[in-house]
Design a protein around this motif. Structure first.
Motif, PDB file in Angstrom:
ATOM      1  N   ILE A  14       3.612  -7.096  -4.670  1.00  9.39           N
ATOM      2  CA  ILE A  14       4.776  -6.214  -4.543  1.00  9.39           C
ATOM      3  C   ILE A  14       5.421  -5.885  -5.888  1.00  9.39           C
ATOM      4  O   ILE A  14       6.144  -4.902  -6.023  1.00  9.39           O
ATOM      5  N   GLY A  15       5.131  -6.698  -6.920  1.00  8.47           N
ATOM      6  CA  GLY A  15       5.767  -6.485  -8.214  1.00  8.47           C
ATOM      7  C   GLY A  15       5.117  -5.427  -9.074  1.00  8.47           C
ATOM      8  O   GLY A  15       5.613  -5.106 -10.154  1.00  8.47           O
ATOM      9  N   GLY A  16       3.994  -4.855  -8.634  1.00  7.81           N
ATOM     10  CA  GLY A  16       3.355  -3.775  -9.381  1.00  7.81           C
ATOM     11  C   GLY A  16       4.192  -2.520  -9.350  1.00  7.81           C
ATOM     12  O   GLY A  16       4.959  -2.292  -8.407  1.00  7.81           O
ATOM     13  N   ILE A  17       4.039  -1.679 -10.369  1.00  4.32           N
ATOM     14  CA  ILE A  17       4.908  -0.497 -10.469  1.00  4.32           C
ATOM     15  C   ILE A  17       4.679   0.473  -9.314  1.00  4.32           C
ATOM     16  O   ILE A  17       5.613   1.083  -8.804  1.00  4.32           O
ATOM     17  N   GLY A  18       3.429   0.620  -8.870  1.00  2.72           N
ATOM     18  CA  GLY A  18       3.142   1.501  -7.743  1.00  2.72           C
ATOM     19  C   GLY A  18       3.507   0.883  -6.413  1.00  2.72           C
ATOM     20  O   GLY A  18       4.044   1.549  -5.521  1.00  2.72           O
ATOM     21  N   MET A  19       3.238  -0.403  -6.271  1.00  2.00           N
ATOM     22  CA  MET A  19       3.556  -1.102  -5.025  1.00  2.00           C
ATOM     23  C   MET A  19       5.064  -1.169  -4.802  1.00  2.00           C
ATOM     24  O   MET A  19       5.554  -0.968  -3.685  1.00  2.00           O
ATOM     25  N   SER A  20       5.805  -1.452  -5.850  1.00  2.00           N
ATOM     26  CA  SER A  20       7.253  -1.600  -5.699  1.00  2.00           C
ATOM     27  C   SER A  20       7.935  -0.290  -5.319  1.00  2.00           C
ATOM     28  O   SER A  20       8.933  -0.292  -4.597  1.00  2.00           O
ATOM     29  N   SER A  21       7.401   0.843  -5.771  1.00  2.01           N
ATOM     30  CA  SER A  21       8.000   2.126  -5.374  1.00  2.01           C
ATOM     31  C   SER A  21       7.811   2.366  -3.880  1.00  2.01           C
ATOM     32  O   SER A  21       8.711   2.881  -3.203  1.00  2.01           O
TER      33      SER A  21
END
Length: 461
Positions: A14-21
């Motif tokens: 969840i902490g990835g830039i794409g996942m978090s968006s």
């Protein structure tokens, strides 16, 4: 799949830039959102502050009991290792499991979608375009591949007339999308583990362009690049085309340019992020804005108020003695553009670059080009390669030491290796005669930002 019938979302990575968006989008929609991440970061702390539950232990006991419900969707990133215990459990017990790129496609498939792709510049272009559309009053939902300083997020929304997304070429992710307006900012070889040569990359982009659909069915392409299309609207910074920018100048430390539409000439606009490479990105955003009939006055105001993106030429300290800039550049082309821009902004200043290579495969493939770009720095502190999804044992033929030894064959002076944890001490103890300090890279080098800032404030006020 009907996402309206899904009430629970669980994100692996969840902490990835794409996942978090995406997590922020579903949280914004009033859904229950949980996720797992390996380490706590500034971004995951913000997600928790927004009401999203994040766990940092790879333990199946951390997984909520609603995970096997038909009303739950499990979203994962390809960066999750197959040995992850939560991933193994979820793969066996989850009813609905999809990649991030598949879910983004589901969100946008029945809506007007603008997709911004390209090896370099897509985050800047997407963020600026989103800011222009949002601030002009257009109802927009935007998924950005970086943290917009204007909105302090990689997701913002004031309606759903248009969805704006960043189209990621990694793992062919962008091929799930079917946008109505497509923009390609650049094609430069990268992700060599996916695209072993540029022809593979080019063909994938062509396949992506072919997915552009009505209404609109318009494609914006940079004239300086190598793609063409019968549906293309071209923009340029070197040729007079459908849309183009010229007369780039620097006055009192600010950058200005002229922008030309098929019908009008817009004089003396402010370039919100310095650099000739950013003029291309801004031109792309302005071209799409004009095509969507955004008023020139609103565009000018948005440019003036655009604060940029975190880790894209981010100035964290500036005094009469020193300047500290942090940048996400992780490809030789990006490093060259960054150094060129800094030398224009701060002529005759001595530059100390701290670079963390990202991925063994990228470092090996572009080894010669990294050597040529890093050699342009007056001082270099080279960190160990950030492996991300790769294993060091698979890459015995490349390391930071090997890279540095080859750089020293060109210029031995002022080039050293350091661990991430020792960098601040190295800067403090070595009386390097630098004026500008840069942190460069896409790994966890951003954890140095606050310690370096604190050091500079302590030493120079």
């Amino acid at each position: 799949m009907n996402l309206n019938k899904i009430n629970f979302f669980y994100f692996l990575g969840i902490g990835g830039i794409g996942m978090s968006s995406l997590a922020r989008y579903f949280n914004y929609m009033g859904k229950i959102v949980h996720g797992h991440e390996k380490n706590e970061t500034i971004l995951t702390k913000k997600l928790e502050h927004e009401g999203i539950i994040v766990n940092y232990c790879d333990n199946v006991e951390m997984i909520p009991n609603w995970i096997s419900s038909e009303q739950c969707l499990i979203i994962y990133t390809p960066a999750i290792p197959i040995s992850n215990k939560q991933w193994i459990y979820l793969n066996n017990h989850g009813k609905n499991i999809k990649k991030r790129s598949q879910v983004l496609a589901l969100i946008t498939q029945n809506n007007i979608c603008i997709a911004i792709g390209g090896t370099h510049g897509k985050t800047t272009t997407c963020s600026l375009l989103g800011h222009i559309l949002y601030s002009s009053g257009m109802k927009i939902t935007a998924f950005i591949g970086g943290i917009s300083k204007n909105y302090q997020s990689n997701f913002f929304s004031n309606g759903k007339k248009i969805f704006l997304v960043e189209a990621d070429e990694f793992d062919h992710s962008f091929l799930y999308l079917s946008p109505n307006i497509t923009c390609i900012t650049s094609i430069d070889q990268d992700h060599v583990e996916i695209y072993p040569n540029k022809e593979f990359l080019k063909n994938s982009y062509i396949n992506f362009l072919e997915k552009t659909k009505k209404p609109y069915k318009k494609i914006f392409l940079c004239k300086e690049d190598t793609l063409s299309s019968k549906d293309a609207i071209y923009y340029s910074t070197t040729e007079k085309d459908n849309y183009y920018s010229d007369n780039l100048s620097i006055k009192n430390h600010k950058w200005y340019f002229d922008f030309h539409t098929p019908k009008e000439n817009w004089k003396s606009l402010v370039l919100p992020i310095p650099g000739e490479h950013n003029l291309k990105n801004v031109t792309a955003a302005l071209a799409i804005s004009d095509y969507l009939k955004i008023n020139q006055d609103k565009v000018r105001k948005a440019l003036l108020l655009f604060k940029g993106i975190e880790r894209r030429y981010s100035i964290h300290y500036k005094s009469d003695k020193k300047v500290y800039i942090d940048d996400y550049a992780h490809h030789p082309t990006e490093i060259n553009a960054l150094i060129k821009t800094i030398k224009k902004c701060f002529p005759k200043k001595r530059i100390l670059g701290i670079f963390q290579p990202h991925l063994f495969s990228r470092t090996k493939f572009f080894e010669f080009f990294f050597i040529k770009s890093l050699e342009k720095l007056d001082f270099l502190i080279l960190l160990e390669i950030y492996p991300a999804r790769e294993s060091p044992k698979d890459y015995n033929n490349i390391s930071s030491k090997i890279l540095l030894d080859k750089i020293k064959m060109i210029s031995e002076k002022n080039k050293i290796i350091s661990s991430l944890s020792n960098v601040v001490e190295v800067i403090d103890k070595n009386e390097l005669n630098f004026d500008i300090i840069l942190t460069i890279g896409a790994g966890d080098i951003d954890t140095l930002i606050n310690p370096i800032k604190n050091l500079l404030y302590k030493k120079y006020g």
